[in-house]
Each structure stands twice: as structure tokens, then as C-alpha cells.
Design an enzyme around this catalytic site. Structure first.
Site, PDB file in Angstrom:
ATOM      1  N   ILE A   1      65.848  19.079 -41.737  1.00 50.75           N
ATOM      2  CA  ILE A   1      66.637  18.977 -42.971  1.00 50.75           C
ATOM      3  C   ILE A   1      68.111  18.780 -42.651  1.00 50.75           C
ATOM      4  O   ILE A   1      68.938  18.746 -43.550  1.00 50.75           O
ATOM      5  CB  ILE A   1      66.457  20.224 -43.861  1.00 50.75           C
ATOM      6  CG1 ILE A   1      66.877  21.492 -43.108  1.00 50.75           C
ATOM      7  CG2 ILE A   1      65.026  20.329 -44.356  1.00 50.75           C
ATOM      8  CD1 ILE A   1      66.889  22.738 -43.977  1.00 50.75           C
TER       9      ILE A   1
ATOM     10  N   TYR B   1      61.310  37.922 -38.286  1.00 52.73           N
ATOM     11  CA  TYR B   1      60.869  36.807 -37.450  1.00 52.73           C
ATOM     12  C   TYR B   1      59.576  37.167 -36.721  1.00 52.73           C
ATOM     13  O   TYR B   1      58.605  36.396 -36.727  1.00 52.73           O
ATOM     14  CB  TYR B   1      61.965  36.457 -36.448  1.00 52.73           C
ATOM     15  CG  TYR B   1      61.590  35.370 -35.461  1.00 52.73           C
ATOM     16  CD1 TYR B   1      61.248  34.101 -35.892  1.00 52.73           C
ATOM     17  CD2 TYR B   1      61.595  35.627 -34.087  1.00 52.73           C
ATOM     18  CE1 TYR B   1      60.914  33.103 -34.987  1.00 52.73           C
ATOM     19  CE2 TYR B   1      61.270  34.634 -33.174  1.00 52.73           C
ATOM     20  CZ  TYR B   1      60.928  33.374 -33.633  1.00 52.73           C
ATOM     21  OH  TYR B   1      60.603  32.389 -32.731  1.00 52.73           O
TER      22      TYR B   1
END
Length: 373
Positions: free
Chosen positions: A89, A195
Site C-alpha cells: 500500500i 503480533y
């Protein structure tokens, strides 16, 4: 479903106001678990097989991170430049953009991601999009959206279109209650970061999709990855990169971990090689969906001793960062990767001496190496 609409609206507002500047699109309603398609209870998917003359068509998500660009280079050499599409992105550097196909792909945009897979006849997907540990802890809702909702999008699309799917895992998927020396493939996993939690979730969801739908899901738990191409970012294992930069520039290095902190490490070329090898391994050779891989394990003190063979004047001091030390103390000291070596012939090329030599050669310390020699 007013609760669903409210939660979806709240998630959208959160990501719109995020200060990370990463341009993530709004989280659709399916972010809270509403599937875009219904899978029949008797559905059966299979992985695509290839002849020698029929290369896979590859998509790499999150491709501008530490590993994506290097992986694209390796795969393009193996399968041809136009058969490997890098995506992210963010805007790529010119050298990356002109080195092969690049496309904008937001893993939170399910429809667009699906169109990319269909329009480009993708058969292999490497899913590297994720918020890492430090960034994830600073913005847990965003990490949950990218690391978990994004994974769900990829799993659904991979199952629907018979893709061979690779999702990396990490030493961060283990926690303080896991056995540390060595850490086997199968053991208790109770990580304490979003995470790490998201990576355990990915491992289990991939295994579930494989068992339930026959999805060809493959996963490797990476140790600390060392590369001369990337700058240290303040992570727990980044001392093993920073020491080379400081040794060359100043001849001094202050380490934030104790001198006896042992962690598994790997040079990036070994990491990329293992990733390609596990994807090319025959499905019948794999006895599990997620494997540990390892190459070496060392302490800051051992690394410094090896570096001093090239920079004898290196002065090593220690100033322990309690946060990063606590993280390191909860991670494996050694990976047991015997299953990977048995099942698909994993074998590393770089030990500590080769790693140090390679890092110095790439970072331009020719004069120091000449003096040492």
C-alpha cells in the site's frame, strides 16, 4: 444487526484517524467475522500442481518490507520476471518499481484483492502484510485489523481459488512458558504481544483450513533475520545488525541486551531460500503445516568476538534495555528444526563466521577486512 454496524463504523473511524500514515483502507463489516462467502460443509479444495514448463503465478502482499523485495528477486530469477507480482500500500522506490510487476493491494479490501488474484491468474500467494511487534503494541486495533482480518481475507481467497499459500510466523509466537532450549515445533505457545498472538492465530487458522478444506497452507517460523540491506529499526534482535554499522563508523557499540542473551538468528539469504524450498516441496513430504527453521544461535558477546576478528579495536559495552531484555528472555534460545531438515531437506548455508564476513563485505568495510587479513 445494529451491534455489527456500530462496531464496523467504529473500526472505520479508528483507521481513518490513525497517525501511522500507512494508508490502510476502511475495515469492512466482515472485520468482526462476517464471512463474504459460505463454504459448503462438503467442500474440497486442492493445491495447484505445476509441470517444469508451467511456472506458478505469484503475488506477494506487504512486499516492501524487509523480506518481500528480496523474495521477489529470488522468485523472478526462478520463475521469470513477469510471473511474480510485488504488492503493497506504499509507493515503491524507483529501483523496485522498474525491477518487475508492482501493484497496489490492500489486504483489508477483500473485493480488490480477489480481483487481483482472478485477473492475474495467481496460483501462489506469499502473505507478508503485517504490523510488527513494536508498532502493533502502539496501535493494537490496527494490528488486529491488519494481522487478523487481513489474514482472514487471504485465507478465504486462497481457499476459493485453490492457491498455495505461504504465511510467515516468528519466534515471537512463543512466550515465557514455552520451552526455550531447544524450542520444538509443537509446544505451549502463550505470546504476550498482539503480533505474537496474531501469528499463533495464523498458524492455527492455516492448519484448520488445510484440514477442513484442503487448502495448501505452508508456514515457517523465522528466527531473527539479519540483512545488510535494511536499517535497524529498534527491534529486539536488531542489535545483531547495528553492531556492524557502529563497528565500521565508530569502532564502538553499546548493546541493549545482556552479553549472555542467546537467540536464534539467520542470514536473509538462508531465510529466502528456506521459503522457496518449503513452497516447492511435494505436498506428500510435509508432515505439518508450520515448521521451525534455524541456522545459528549466538549471544551478543559471541557476535562481538567474531566482529573483532575484522575490527580488532571494537569496544563493546552494555546498557540493558529492560523492555527488550524481557522480550528476549521470553523467546527461544535455540530452535529445534529437525522436522524441516527431515521432511523437505532444509539445510542452512550461513553460520556465524560466514554471516560476519558477508555483512562486512556488503557494508563496505574493505579496508578493515584487508587490514585484518
Amino acid at each position: 444487526m445494529p451491534v455489527v454496524r456500530n462496531l464496523g463504523r467504529a473500526a472505520s473511524q479508528l483507521l481513518q484517524s490513525s497517525g501511522c500514515g500507512c494508508g490502510v483502507s476502511l475495515v469492512p463489516v466482515r472485520a468482526i467475522g462476517v464471512s463474504p462467502r459460505q463454504v459448503a460443509s462438503d467442500a474440497s479444495f486442492h493445491s495447484v500442481t505445476f509441470s517444469e514448463s508451467d511456472h506458478p503465478r505469484v503475488l506477494i502482499t506487504g512486499g516492501l518490507g524487509q523480506l518481500g523485495v528480496g523474495l521477489a528477486k529470488l522468485l523472478r530469477k526462478r520463475f521469470g520476471k513477469n510471473n511474480v507480482i510485488l504488492s503493497d500500500i506504499r509507493k515503491p522506490a524507483d529501483n523496485v518499481f522498474y525491477s518487475g510487476p508492482f501493484i497496489f493491494a490492500d489486504i483489508l479490501d477483500y473485493k480488490n484483492l480477489r480481483e487481483i488474484v482472478v485477473n492475474n491468474r495467481i496460483t501462489w500467494l506469499f502473505h507478508y502484510s503485517a504490523l510488527l511487534s513494536a508498532v502493533g503494541e502502539a496501535n493494537v486495533p490496527l494490528a488486529r485489523a491488519v494481522n487478523i482480518t487481513g489474514l482472514h481475507n487471504v485465507l478465504d481467497i486462497a481457499a476459493e481459488h485453490n492457491l498455495r499459500l505461504f504465511v510467515p510466523s516468528t519466534i515471537g509466537a512463543f512466550g515465557p512458558t514455552s520451552p526455550r532450549d531447544p524450542t520444538p515445533d509443537l509446544c505451549i505457545q502463550r505470546p504476550r504481544t498482539i503480533y505474537g498472538v496474531s501469528k499463533v492465530h495464523a498458524e492455527l487458522m492455516g492448519e484448520y483450513y488445510h484440514n477442513r478444506y484442503g487448502l495448501d497452507f505452508r508456514c515457517l517460523r523465522y528466527p531473527g533475520i539479519i540483512s545488510a540491506d535494511s536499517q535497524p529499526g529498534g527491534g529486539t534482535t536488531d542489535y545483531a545488525v547495528q553492531i556492524f554499522h557502529d563497528a565500521i563508523k565508530t569502532g564502538k557499540f553499546k548493546c541493549y541486551l545482556r552479553p549472555d542473551t542467546r537467540l536464534p538468528m539467520m542470514y536473509i539469504d538462508d531465510c529466502l531460500k528456506a521459503t522457496l524450498e518449503v513452497m516447492e516441496a511435494p505436498a506428500e513430504a510435509l508432515t505439518m503445516r508450520t515448521y521451525n527453521i534455524s541456522a545459528m544461535s549466538f549471544t551478543p558477546e559471541e557476535l562481538a568476538q567474531e566482529v573483532q576478528k575484522y575490527v580488532p579495536e571494537l569496544q563493546m559495552t552494555y546498557s540493558v534495555d529492560q523492555v527488550r531484555q524481557a522480550i528476549a528472555d521470553s523467546w527461544p534460545m535455540n530452535f529445534d528444526d529437525s522436522n524441516a531438515r527431515r521432511d523437505w531437506g532444509w539445510k542452512h548455508d550461513y553460520d556465524l563466521p560466514e554471516l560476519v564476513t558477508t555483512m562486512f563485505s556488503y557494508l563496505g568495510s574493505d579496508s578493515r577486512i584487508a587490514q585484518a587479513n
